[in-house]
Design a protein around this motif. Sequence first.
Motif, PDB file in Angstrom:
ATOM      1  N   ASP A   1       0.757  -1.063   0.143  1.00 19.75           N
ATOM      2  CA  ASP A   1       0.337  -0.286  -0.321  1.00 19.75           C
ATOM      3  C   ASP A   1       0.943   0.849  -0.395  1.00 19.75           C
ATOM      4  N   ASP A   2       1.091   1.969  -0.823  1.00 22.66           N
ATOM      5  CA  ASP A   2       1.958   3.476  -1.495  1.00 22.66           C
ATOM      6  C   ASP A   2       0.525   4.251  -0.497  1.00 22.66           C
ATOM      7  N   ARG A   3       1.147   5.208   0.243  1.00 21.95           N
ATOM      8  CA  ARG A   3       0.356   5.328   0.237  1.00 21.95           C
ATOM      9  C   ARG A   3      -0.118   7.216   0.371  1.00 21.95           C
TER      10      ARG A   3
ATOM     11  N   ALA B   1      -8.843   1.624  -8.979  1.00 26.84           N
ATOM     12  CA  ALA B   1      -8.630   3.412  -8.523  1.00 26.84           C
ATOM     13  C   ALA B   1      -8.983   3.365  -7.725  1.00 26.84           C
ATOM     14  N   LEU B   2      -8.680   3.463  -6.234  1.00 26.20           N
ATOM     15  CA  LEU B   2      -9.299   4.224  -4.777  1.00 26.20           C
ATOM     16  C   LEU B   2      -9.120   5.737  -4.946  1.00 26.20           C
ATOM     17  N   ILE B   3      -9.641   6.544  -4.692  1.00 26.58           N
ATOM     18  CA  ILE B   3      -8.479   8.230  -3.501  1.00 26.58           C
ATOM     19  C   ILE B   3      -9.235   7.477  -2.747  1.00 26.58           C
ATOM     20  N   TYR B   4      -8.107   6.944  -1.339  1.00 27.47           N
ATOM     21  CA  TYR B   4      -9.122   6.248  -0.169  1.00 27.47           C
ATOM     22  C   TYR B   4      -9.058   7.970   0.085  1.00 27.47           C
ATOM     23  N   GLN B   5      -8.157   8.749   0.058  1.00 31.90           N
ATOM     24  CA  GLN B   5      -7.769   9.703   1.306  1.00 31.90           C
ATOM     25  C   GLN B   5      -7.478  10.795   0.420  1.00 31.90           C
ATOM     26  N   GLY B   6      -7.527  11.903   0.851  1.00 33.87           N
ATOM     27  CA  GLY B   6      -7.371  13.542  -0.161  1.00 33.87           C
ATOM     28  C   GLY B   6      -8.933  13.555  -1.192  1.00 33.87           C
ATOM     29  N   THR B   7      -8.273  14.897  -1.402  1.00 34.39           N
ATOM     30  CA  THR B   7      -9.591  15.679  -2.466  1.00 34.39           C
ATOM     31  C   THR B   7      -9.796  15.134  -3.434  1.00 34.39           C
ATOM     32  N   PRO B   8     -10.338  14.374  -4.290  1.00 33.01           N
ATOM     33  CA  PRO B   8     -10.039  13.665  -5.693  1.00 33.01           C
ATOM     34  C   PRO B   8      -9.823  14.819  -6.435  1.00 33.01           C
TER      35      PRO B   8
END
Length: 227
Positions: free
Chosen positions: A114-116, A143-150
């Motif tokens: 997992d490259d965060r 692909a999922l934007i798990y954290q942060g503004t899309p």
Amino acid sequence: MTASGKGEPEKSSSSAKVTLTKSAPRISLDKPQAGGELSVNLNWNARSGGPGQGAKRGFLGKLQAALQPDQGIDLDLGCLWEFADGSKGVVQALGNAFTARDSAGHTVLSLDGDDRSGAAVAGENLRLDLARVDAVRRILVFALIYQGTPNWAQAQGVVTLTSPTHQGPVEVVLDEADEQARICAIALIENTGQGLSVQREVRYVRGAQRALDQAYGWGLDWTPGRK
């Protein structure tokens, strides 16, 4: 969250890179004779600086993203999978669902990490054991934007598939964007009986894994998850 036909296939043996596009969205990979693995790599650029500033490329940009991870987005690679026996599931970092095994307990699919921050030079890698390819019915890579503004445009995500049955890499570029969507279906891999077909999707879905599941009719039960 965690979980408990366009065009005709085109075969290619060229050593040159193949980029799947809207006009040429599909490629067929021959069935392997000696095993090996199909590798699906996600690489992307972490944002650096304030809003509106482009991502910095190369080693220094990756290093800066590693030192300042709060300035990037957490873009995750994963897949929905369905095996020939009807079993279904998800491989993703969320919920530590890093592997999918067949009924005999053999690992068919695995996610290497997992490259965060977007700082890992090697990106994130999903691997399919081609010795177990007969167990596979279909795989939807996302692909999922798990954290942060899309911000798909600035992330500039690229997925590259490599296989021993195709001499050159197969590339899918996330060259479209929906800044209200957190998840993107990238490619659909299906077992044709003669090998694997890879279909470019690049379909953005507003919501998360449950919404993606519903869009493709996968039929999993979803519960909130963390990583």
